[in-house]
Enzyme design. Structure first.
Site, short mmCIF file in Angstrom:
data_model
loop_
_atom_site.label_atom_id
_atom_site.label_comp_id
_atom_site.label_asym_id
_atom_site.label_seq_id
_atom_site.Cartn_x
_atom_site.Cartn_y
_atom_site.Cartn_z
N ASP A 18 -11.58 -2.90 -3.67
CA ASP A 18 -10.64 -4.05 -4.08
C ASP A 18 -10.55 -3.77 -5.38
O ASP A 18 -12.11 -3.94 -5.90
CB ASP A 18 -10.79 -5.17 -3.65
CG ASP A 18 -9.98 -6.26 -3.78
OD1 ASP A 18 -8.51 -5.30 -4.06
OD2 ASP A 18 -9.96 -7.25 -3.83
N ASN A 66 -1.03 -2.72 4.69
CA ASN A 66 -0.68 -1.34 3.48
C ASN A 66 0.52 -0.68 3.45
O ASN A 66 0.95 -0.24 2.87
CB ASN A 66 -1.75 0.08 3.13
CG ASN A 66 -3.37 -0.62 2.26
OD1 ASN A 66 -4.56 -0.44 2.52
ND2 ASN A 66 -3.02 -2.52 2.08
#
Length: 247
Positions: A18, A66
């Site tokens: 991340d 995503n």
């Protein structure tokens, strides 16, 4: 830190990578540059994991959620994945790395699935570290597909409802045959699992580090492994009592 100083090295480490976008934004760069820098961190993480004796390294490369990102960013991520496989597959194969891909393979773009299959097939017989790439992956989706497969078995008489056990469920998950992660690590300081390995992480140690993924260096990784080594895993039981001196 020397590899020889590491103790209690986990068999399986899973990482939520991340912070690529924030890394780029903080430098006034396009988000795509953060993703490109993140690929370099992937290479470093794989090297480090193999050197210290980790047997499985799972990287959350692209979640099933995503796809909702801007089309340009998704296209760039797909391009990076394709470039990584084309450029790094030979090196990974030479390093005896085995690649395994988890996630929903249905309805993937026609130019992506063949590359993923090629990576798996090329490295299938390798005996070094297994690099597990979580692509188009979401844990709830994975568990739903597993339950659907079990429901079909029950409906067709191959299985009764009372024969559904945790072990049988695990055998239907994308990670069948892969040990549960000892350590789930997330970069960027965020403290959540984001639909990643929810079943498998039931007894994993969780570690959240402040570094953004492009800054996840060998030193950061080794420090995380040192933190893990200092933890006591009880799997729901009690810690061993410490005997008093002279008792």
């Amino acid at each position: 830190m020397s590899n020889s100083l590491l103790r209690n090295v986990p068999t399986h480490v899973a990482i939520i990578m991340d912070g690529n976008g924030r890394w780029a934004n903080s430098r006034g760069l396009p988000r795509t540059m953060g993703h490109r820098k993140g690929v370099e961190a992937v290479r470093e993480a794989v090297r480090t994991a193999g050197e210290v004796g980790i047997r499985y390294l799972t990287l959350f490369a692209f979640s099933s959620e995503n796809w909702s990102r801007p089309e340009a960013e998704v296209s760039d991520l797909m391009g990076l994945l394709k470039a990584f496989i084309r450029r790094d597959l030979a090196d990974l194969h030479h390093q005896n790395v085995r690649i395994r891909v988890i996630g929903d393979r249905n309805n993937l773009r026609g130019d992506i699935l063949p590359l993923l299959l090629e990576a798996e097939d090329t490295t299938r017989n390798n005996t070094g570290i297994t690099l597990v790439i979580a692509f188009n992956y979401g844990s709830r989706d994975e568990m739903t597909r597993a339950m659907q497969a079990l429901a079909v078995d029950v409906a067709q008489g191959r299985l009764t409802a009372d024969q559904i056990t945790p072990e049988r469920i695990a055998s239907k998950l994308d990670t069948a045959g892969i040990p549960d992660p000892d350590l789930v690590l997330r970069t960027s300081g965020e403290e959540r699992l984001s639909n990643f390995l929810l079943w498998q992480a039931a007894y994993s140690e969780l570690l959240f580090v402040p570094e953004l993924w492009p800054d996840f260096t060998r030193e950061v990784f080794l420090n995380a492994l040192t933190t893990y080594a200092g933890r006591e895993r009880r799997y729901g039981g009690l810690s061993q009592p410490t005997l008093a001196v002279g008792s």
